[in-house]
Design a protein around this motif. Structure first.
Motif, PDB file in Angstrom:
ATOM      1  N   GLU A 145     -54.085  32.193 -15.818  1.00  0.00           N
ATOM      2  CA  GLU A 145     -53.246  33.003 -15.380  1.00  0.00           C
ATOM      3  C   GLU A 145     -53.063  33.203 -13.914  1.00  0.00           C
ATOM      4  O   GLU A 145     -51.881  33.605 -13.488  1.00  0.00           O
ATOM      5  N   GLU A 146     -54.164  33.331 -13.281  1.00  0.00           N
ATOM      6  CA  GLU A 146     -54.239  33.568 -12.008  1.00  0.00           C
ATOM      7  C   GLU A 146     -53.634  32.548 -11.114  1.00  0.00           C
ATOM      8  O   GLU A 146     -52.827  32.753 -10.181  1.00  0.00           O
ATOM      9  N   TYR A 147     -53.680  31.417 -11.502  1.00  0.00           N
ATOM     10  CA  TYR A 147     -53.306  30.182 -10.841  1.00  0.00           C
ATOM     11  C   TYR A 147     -51.786  29.983 -10.897  1.00  0.00           C
ATOM     12  O   TYR A 147     -50.916  29.642  -9.983  1.00  0.00           O
ATOM     13  N   TRP A 148     -51.405  29.977 -12.261  1.00  0.00           N
ATOM     14  CA  TRP A 148     -49.957  30.036 -12.329  1.00  0.00           C
ATOM     15  C   TRP A 148     -49.238  30.953 -12.107  1.00  0.00           C
ATOM     16  O   TRP A 148     -47.896  31.009 -11.511  1.00  0.00           O
ATOM     17  N   SER A 149     -49.725  32.218 -11.895  1.00  0.00           N
ATOM     18  CA  SER A 149     -49.035  33.354 -11.269  1.00  0.00           C
ATOM     19  C   SER A 149     -48.660  33.371  -9.722  1.00  0.00           C
ATOM     20  O   SER A 149     -47.601  33.347  -9.204  1.00  0.00           O
ATOM     21  N   LEU A 150     -49.987  32.575  -9.134  1.00  0.00           N
ATOM     22  CA  LEU A 150     -49.625  32.107  -7.665  1.00  0.00           C
ATOM     23  C   LEU A 150     -48.404  31.014  -7.740  1.00  0.00           C
ATOM     24  O   LEU A 150     -47.541  31.159  -6.777  1.00  0.00           O
ATOM     25  N   VAL A 151     -48.640  30.043  -8.406  1.00  0.00           N
ATOM     26  CA  VAL A 151     -47.370  29.080  -8.577  1.00  0.00           C
ATOM     27  C   VAL A 151     -46.023  29.561  -8.846  1.00  0.00           C
ATOM     28  O   VAL A 151     -45.109  29.227  -7.913  1.00  0.00           O
ATOM     29  N   CYS A 152     -46.034  30.399  -9.628  1.00  0.00           N
ATOM     30  CA  CYS A 152     -44.713  30.954 -10.096  1.00  0.00           C
ATOM     31  C   CYS A 152     -44.235  32.053  -9.157  1.00  0.00           C
ATOM     32  O   CYS A 152     -42.899  32.480  -9.164  1.00  0.00           O
ATOM     33  N   GLY A 153     -44.977  32.827  -8.459  1.00  0.00           N
ATOM     34  CA  GLY A 153     -44.702  34.033  -7.646  1.00  0.00           C
ATOM     35  C   GLY A 153     -44.212  35.115  -8.547  1.00  0.00           C
ATOM     36  O   GLY A 153     -43.600  36.095  -7.946  1.00  0.00           O
ATOM     37  N   GLU A 154     -45.139  35.178  -9.525  1.00  0.00           N
ATOM     38  CA  GLU A 154     -44.838  36.365 -10.466  1.00  0.00           C
ATOM     39  C   GLU A 154     -45.956  36.325 -11.286  1.00  0.00           C
ATOM     40  O   GLU A 154     -46.668  35.377 -11.803  1.00  0.00           O
ATOM     41  N   ARG A 155     -46.080  37.518 -12.239  1.00  0.00           N
ATOM     42  CA  ARG A 155     -47.268  37.615 -13.082  1.00  0.00           C
ATOM     43  C   ARG A 155     -47.060  36.739 -14.232  1.00  0.00           C
ATOM     44  O   ARG A 155     -46.102  36.698 -14.936  1.00  0.00           O
ATOM     45  N   VAL A 156     -47.943  35.729 -14.555  1.00  0.00           N
ATOM     46  CA  VAL A 156     -47.816  35.019 -15.821  1.00  0.00           C
ATOM     47  C   VAL A 156     -49.016  35.379 -16.801  1.00  0.00           C
ATOM     48  O   VAL A 156     -50.090  35.323 -16.513  1.00  0.00           O
ATOM     49  N   GLU A 157     -48.640  35.724 -18.041  1.00  0.00           N
ATOM     50  CA  GLU A 157     -49.441  36.055 -19.094  1.00  0.00           C
ATOM     51  C   GLU A 157     -50.039  34.856 -19.679  1.00  0.00           C
ATOM     52  O   GLU A 157     -49.599  33.778 -19.466  1.00  0.00           O
ATOM     53  N   HIS A 158     -51.066  34.916 -20.646  1.00  0.00           N
ATOM     54  CA  HIS A 158     -51.822  33.957 -21.321  1.00  0.00           C
ATOM     55  C   HIS A 158     -51.013  32.935 -22.039  1.00  0.00           C
ATOM     56  O   HIS A 158     -50.963  31.741 -21.992  1.00  0.00           O
TER      57      HIS A 158
END
Length: 225
Positions: free
Chosen positions: A62-75
């Protein structure tokens, strides 16, 4: 006279761009659509900037993809992005696998060393090629990432062998430089090359100080290891 046994050689093989081929443009496009972020394959993208931390297990999915997407990403979304990412790095290099099959059939000792996040390790855990390897070393399990010398030192300790008895194949110049500095016979692999020719070439002759030509390669675009 008592026989003196010579330690057998280990072949230590990288995964990305050696066992697998590079993602296709279509793969990157699917991941771009799912993340809402363009040009993920570029070396300056958030995908690559945060990849070592993800490979080392320092970031959750979740932390990695949030950084990639530039927004909070849930499970649920991060799990889907991990599937897409795992799929794009799952295309086998059949020529490489043929060589590894031959080495295994001859009784050679094979081990794998890859920078890989835990989610991708799980994704690939049942791949047929894994049976060829007596040891599988993944950065996310070790908390160590190539080209850190510590990860190579860990592998040498686990294999219980001197550096000179290991032939290491990797497509990333920085990893080759780090391995050679420890005395490992490291061979730089071009994904278009024949692995059997790479292995048949002259060895590196043990430890050496990286030459200027080696150091100049370190700035190249990152690759999946």
């Amino acid at each position: 006279m008592a026989r003196i046994d010579t330690p057998r050689r280990w072949y230590l093989i990288d995964y990305g761009n050696v066992i697998s081929t590079a993602p296709t443009p279509q793969d990157w496009e699917l991941l771009a659509e799912a993340t809402g972020t363009r040009d993920l394959q570029d070396s300056t993208s958030a995908y690559w900037r945060h990849r070592y931390a993800y490979d080392a297990g320092a970031l959750t999915s979740e932390e990695y993809w949030s950084l990639v997407c530039g927004e909070r990403v849930e499970h649920v979304r991060s799990a889907w992005l991990d599937v897409l990412d795992g799929n794009q790095w799952s295309h086998p290099n059949l020529d490489t696998l043929d060589v590894l099959e031959d080495l295994d059939a001859r009784g050679e000792q094979l081990a794998l060393l890859s920078n890989m996040p835990a989610t991708m390790v799980s994704h690939l855990s049942h791949a047929p090629w894994t049976r060829l390897f007596r040891h599988l070393f993944f950065s996310s399990s070790l908390g160590l990432v190539k080209p850190s010398p510590a990860i190579f030192e860990h592998v040498l300790a686990e294999l219980a062998v001197d550096a000179g008895q290991v032939t290491f194949v990797d497509d990333a110049p920085a990893n080759i430089v780090a391995a050679r500095a420890l005395g490992i016979d490291a061979r730089l692999f071009d994904p278009s090359a024949d692995l059997s020719r790479v292995l048949a070439g002259p060895g590196t002759g043990g430890a050496r100080t990286p030459a200027a030509a080696d150091v100049s390669l370190l700035g190249r675009e990152p690759v999946r290891d």
